[in-house]
Design a protein around this motif. Structure first.
Motif, mmCIF file in Angstrom:
data_model
loop_
_atom_site.group_PDB
_atom_site.id
_atom_site.type_symbol
_atom_site.label_atom_id
_atom_site.label_comp_id
_atom_site.label_asym_id
_atom_site.label_seq_id
_atom_site.Cartn_x
_atom_site.Cartn_y
_atom_site.Cartn_z
ATOM 1 N N GLU B 29 -11.406 -40.219 46.798
ATOM 2 C CA GLU B 29 -12.415 -41.003 45.958
ATOM 3 C C GLU B 29 -13.097 -42.294 46.439
ATOM 4 O OE1 GLU B 29 -11.286 -42.483 41.912
ATOM 5 O OE2 GLU B 29 -11.722 -40.564 41.099
ATOM 6 N N ARG B 30 -11.881 -42.870 47.274
ATOM 7 C CA ARG B 30 -12.204 -43.875 48.228
ATOM 8 C C ARG B 30 -12.918 -43.404 49.575
ATOM 9 N NH1 ARG B 30 -7.312 -46.814 48.871
ATOM 10 N NH2 ARG B 30 -6.435 -45.340 47.064
ATOM 11 N N ARG B 31 -12.766 -42.552 50.049
ATOM 12 C CA ARG B 31 -13.360 -41.996 51.051
ATOM 13 C C ARG B 31 -14.210 -39.903 51.012
ATOM 14 N NH1 ARG B 31 -10.357 -44.178 55.752
ATOM 15 N NH2 ARG B 31 -9.422 -46.251 54.366
ATOM 16 N N PRO B 32 -15.828 -41.099 51.258
ATOM 17 C CA PRO B 32 -16.475 -39.207 50.651
ATOM 18 C C PRO B 32 -16.136 -38.349 51.547
ATOM 19 C CG PRO B 32 -17.201 -41.519 50.499
ATOM 20 C CD PRO B 32 -16.041 -41.753 50.675
ATOM 21 N N VAL B 33 -15.912 -39.122 53.128
ATOM 22 C CA VAL B 33 -15.882 -37.837 53.893
ATOM 23 C C VAL B 33 -14.652 -37.097 53.871
ATOM 24 C CG1 VAL B 33 -16.052 -37.052 56.416
ATOM 25 C CG2 VAL B 33 -17.111 -39.259 55.393
ATOM 26 N N LEU B 34 -13.654 -37.782 53.546
ATOM 27 C CA LEU B 34 -12.356 -36.890 53.676
ATOM 28 C C LEU B 34 -12.581 -36.185 52.237
ATOM 29 C CD1 LEU B 34 -9.320 -39.659 54.030
ATOM 30 C CD2 LEU B 34 -10.314 -37.068 55.381
ATOM 31 N N SER B 35 -13.508 -35.887 51.665
ATOM 32 C CA SER B 35 -13.429 -35.238 50.096
ATOM 33 C C SER B 35 -14.059 -34.230 50.080
ATOM 34 C CB SER B 35 -14.426 -36.212 49.016
ATOM 35 O OG SER B 35 -14.292 -35.382 48.004
ATOM 36 N N ARG B 36 -15.478 -35.071 51.513
ATOM 37 C CA ARG B 36 -16.515 -33.226 51.650
ATOM 38 C C ARG B 36 -15.790 -32.729 52.504
ATOM 39 N NH1 ARG B 36 -21.135 -34.136 55.619
ATOM 40 N NH2 ARG B 36 -21.254 -32.223 54.938
ATOM 41 N N ALA B 37 -14.356 -32.956 53.521
ATOM 42 C CA ALA B 37 -13.667 -32.157 54.064
ATOM 43 C C ALA B 37 -13.265 -31.408 53.494
ATOM 44 C CB ALA B 37 -13.072 -32.884 55.606
ATOM 45 N N ALA B 38 -11.939 -32.528 52.364
ATOM 46 C CA ALA B 38 -11.174 -30.914 51.925
ATOM 47 C C ALA B 38 -11.824 -29.875 51.280
ATOM 48 C CB ALA B 38 -10.893 -32.091 51.272
ATOM 49 N N ASN B 39 -12.210 -30.109 50.237
ATOM 50 C CA ASN B 39 -13.806 -28.904 50.217
ATOM 51 C C ASN B 39 -13.695 -28.194 50.589
ATOM 52 O OD1 ASN B 39 -13.859 -29.877 47.679
ATOM 53 N ND2 ASN B 39 -14.958 -31.906 47.620
ATOM 54 N N LEU B 40 -14.295 -28.337 52.157
ATOM 55 C CA LEU B 40 -14.590 -26.954 52.869
ATOM 56 C C LEU B 40 -13.779 -26.418 53.447
ATOM 57 C CD1 LEU B 40 -18.158 -29.049 54.860
ATOM 58 C CD2 LEU B 40 -18.202 -27.340 53.131
ATOM 59 N N ILE B 41 -12.676 -26.987 53.500
ATOM 60 C CA ILE B 41 -11.055 -25.922 53.832
ATOM 61 C C ILE B 41 -11.579 -24.665 53.265
ATOM 62 C CG2 ILE B 41 -8.453 -26.023 54.000
ATOM 63 C CD1 ILE B 41 -8.318 -29.081 54.532
ATOM 64 N N PRO B 42 -11.138 -24.317 52.098
ATOM 65 C CA PRO B 42 -11.215 -22.864 51.584
ATOM 66 C C PRO B 42 -12.491 -22.262 52.280
ATOM 67 C CG PRO B 42 -10.531 -24.510 50.293
ATOM 68 C CD PRO B 42 -11.031 -25.722 50.765
ATOM 69 N N ALA B 43 -13.431 -22.656 52.484
ATOM 70 C CA ALA B 43 -14.937 -21.517 52.971
ATOM 71 C C ALA B 43 -13.995 -21.355 53.837
ATOM 72 C CB ALA B 43 -15.925 -22.439 52.858
ATOM 73 N N ALA B 44 -13.339 -22.460 55.003
ATOM 74 C CA ALA B 44 -12.800 -21.757 56.380
ATOM 75 C C ALA B 44 -12.050 -20.862 56.437
ATOM 76 C CB ALA B 44 -13.143 -23.006 56.728
ATOM 77 N N VAL B 45 -11.390 -21.768 55.864
ATOM 78 C CA VAL B 45 -9.633 -20.350 56.114
ATOM 79 C C VAL B 45 -9.856 -19.581 55.234
ATOM 80 C CG1 VAL B 45 -8.045 -20.739 55.891
ATOM 81 C CG2 VAL B 45 -8.189 -22.793 56.157
ATOM 82 N N VAL B 46 -10.465 -19.901 54.253
ATOM 83 C CA VAL B 46 -10.487 -17.903 53.179
ATOM 84 C C VAL B 46 -10.722 -17.209 54.242
ATOM 85 C CG1 VAL B 46 -10.673 -16.567 51.273
ATOM 86 C CG2 VAL B 46 -9.662 -19.077 50.619
ATOM 87 N N MET B 47 -11.872 -17.384 54.488
ATOM 88 C CA MET B 47 -12.450 -16.734 54.801
ATOM 89 C C MET B 47 -12.065 -15.937 56.837
ATOM 90 S SD MET B 47 -15.706 -15.144 54.885
ATOM 91 C CE MET B 47 -17.115 -16.096 54.851
ATOM 92 N N ALA B 48 -11.279 -16.690 57.538
ATOM 93 C CA ALA B 48 -10.748 -16.647 58.370
ATOM 94 C C ALA B 48 -9.925 -15.250 57.868
ATOM 95 C CB ALA B 48 -10.076 -17.448 59.205
ATOM 96 N N VAL B 49 -9.041 -15.071 57.022
ATOM 97 C CA VAL B 49 -8.186 -14.217 56.028
ATOM 98 C C VAL B 49 -9.050 -13.269 55.940
ATOM 99 C CG1 VAL B 49 -7.133 -13.782 53.893
ATOM 100 C CG2 VAL B 49 -6.314 -15.907 55.211
ATOM 101 N N ILE B 50 -10.169 -13.209 55.649
ATOM 102 C CA ILE B 50 -10.557 -11.930 55.062
ATOM 103 C C ILE B 50 -11.054 -11.302 56.445
ATOM 104 C CG2 ILE B 50 -13.186 -11.457 54.262
ATOM 105 C CD1 ILE B 50 -12.887 -14.140 52.825
ATOM 106 N N VAL B 51 -11.560 -12.366 57.641
ATOM 107 C CA VAL B 51 -11.444 -11.570 58.574
ATOM 108 C C VAL B 51 -10.222 -10.869 59.132
ATOM 109 C CG1 VAL B 51 -12.174 -12.175 61.573
ATOM 110 C CG2 VAL B 51 -13.526 -12.746 59.802
ATOM 111 N N GLN B 52 -9.097 -10.999 58.924
ATOM 112 C CA GLN B 52 -7.881 -11.037 59.225
ATOM 113 C C GLN B 52 -7.458 -9.334 58.697
ATOM 114 O OE1 GLN B 52 -5.478 -12.321 61.771
ATOM 115 N NE2 GLN B 52 -5.011 -9.794 61.868
ATOM 116 N N LEU B 53 -7.979 -9.834 57.184
ATOM 117 C CA LEU B 53 -7.679 -8.646 56.470
ATOM 118 C C LEU B 53 -8.389 -7.379 56.336
ATOM 119 C CD1 LEU B 53 -6.717 -10.130 53.044
ATOM 120 C CD2 LEU B 53 -5.035 -8.793 54.014
#
Lengths: 231, 101
Positions: B29-53
């Motif tokens: 809540e106090r660090r908006p950039v961290l919050s944005r980054a955290a929200n983007l992690i699933p998109a990036a990493v789950v896409m990588a899992v999809i590529v692998q599969l």
């Protein structure tokens, strides 16, 4: 997530009986598929059942299997499972802020945070409704999930060739549906594309498991390319 | 799946949810950039899992029927089809193409 809840806003969507059934059927089919694939990958039936009953993250089990399947070490596979589980941490963040006060009830809800139940819950207009709809959705999911992994555990040893019926295509499709809403936003789409590309490029050149772990840098690319006005 | 993996993945899934609810939430809540980054992690990493599969077999890139299944899934996700439809269509496409070849 928009925090500005209008006090006069009508109550958020409630789960109809049909939604409840769909939720149950969806998790039932995911549970069956996961068990069949785990057993096909050489996991014993008991182990596969215990794993899916306690882990509470099919995505992590899948990331783990994907890495092991490509020849990665146990630790590399576990690391991949940890990184994809951050999604649940983030879901718990948005859920717990909207729940009624109380550490125990918040903790109980947090460990059950999945995409569909959090999505339904956070749209409710007051904390009591958030909690009620969260647990109703959770009940539908959990009934389906446990029936599914039960049935899948029995089916696993008899299905035989899982790829013949296209089961290996189920999880990539399910994962894509789960992150579908994130990909509709510009920064989400860039993060996804970058993460996928990083994995694709590194796959043939670095040790198995690492491409999935390193795809997290796709986030940095999205943050650099899509700037949001400082607030 | 090893016992170590079952334990560590359980800790990952339960622990990160609890950490999210009680530790990370107030911090983000106090660090908006961290919050944005955290929200983007699933998109990036789950896409990588999809590529692998989808387009890999071990550490080699392979184009086969799985990719056709994913393409159908992508189209349906984009058209906002129900989850169960997406999953069944992907499996059916892959299975049908395999039986045809």
């Amino acid at each position: 997530m928009d925090e500005s809840a209008d006090p006069d806003e009508v109550a958020g969507p409630r789960l109809s009986k049909a939604d409840f059934a769909t939720m149950g059927i969806t998790f039932f089919s995911l549970g069956v598929t996961l068990q069949v694939l785990l057993i096909d990958a050489g996991t014993s039936t008991t182990r596969a059942f215990v794993a899916s009953a306690v882990i509470f993250s099919a995505t992590s089990e899948f990331a783990y299997l994907a890495v092991r399947d490509s020849g990665g070490s146990d630790w590399a596979a576990i690391a991949a499972g940890w990184i994809v589980a951050t999604r649940f941490g983030i879901l718990a963040v948005s859920l717990s802020q909207k729940l009624p006060q109380g550490n125990i009830r918040r903790a109980a809800a947090a460990v059950n945070a999945f995409d569909p139940n959090v999505a339904v819950a956070v749209q409710q207009s007051n904390p009591a409704a958030v909690e009620r709809e969260f647990w109703r959705t959770t009940a539908g999911m959990m009934i389906g999930w446990f029936l599914g992994i039960g049935v899948g555990t029995f089916l696993g040893p008899v299905v035989g060739d899982t790829s013949r019926i296209g089961l290996d295509a189920v999880f990539p499709a399910a994962l894509l549906a789960i992150i579908g809403n994130m990909l509709r936003k510009k920064d989400g789409a860039i993060a996804g594309a970058a993460g996928g590309l990083i994995c694709l490029t590194l796959l043939p050149v670095v040790p198995a498991g690492l491409p999935i772990i390193l795809s997290v840098f796709g986030v940095a690319i999205a943050l650099l390319l899509v700037r949001q006005p400082a607030t | 799946m090893t016992t170590l993996a079952i334990i560590m993945l359980t800790v990952a899934a339960w622990g990160q949810r609890l950490a999210g609810a009680f530790l990370v939430g107030p911090l983000l809540e106090r660090r908006p950039v961290l919050s944005r980054a955290a929200n983007l992690i699933p998109a990036a990493v789950v896409m990588a899992v999809i590529v692998q599969l989808t387009i890999a077999n071990g550490r080699t890139l392979v184009l086969d029927e799985r990719l056709a299944g994913l393409a159908v899934a992508a189209l349906l996700v984009w058209r906002k089809a129900p989850f169960i439809v997406v999953v069944l269509a992907a499996a059916a496409t892959t299975a049908l193409l395999r039986s045809a070849t």
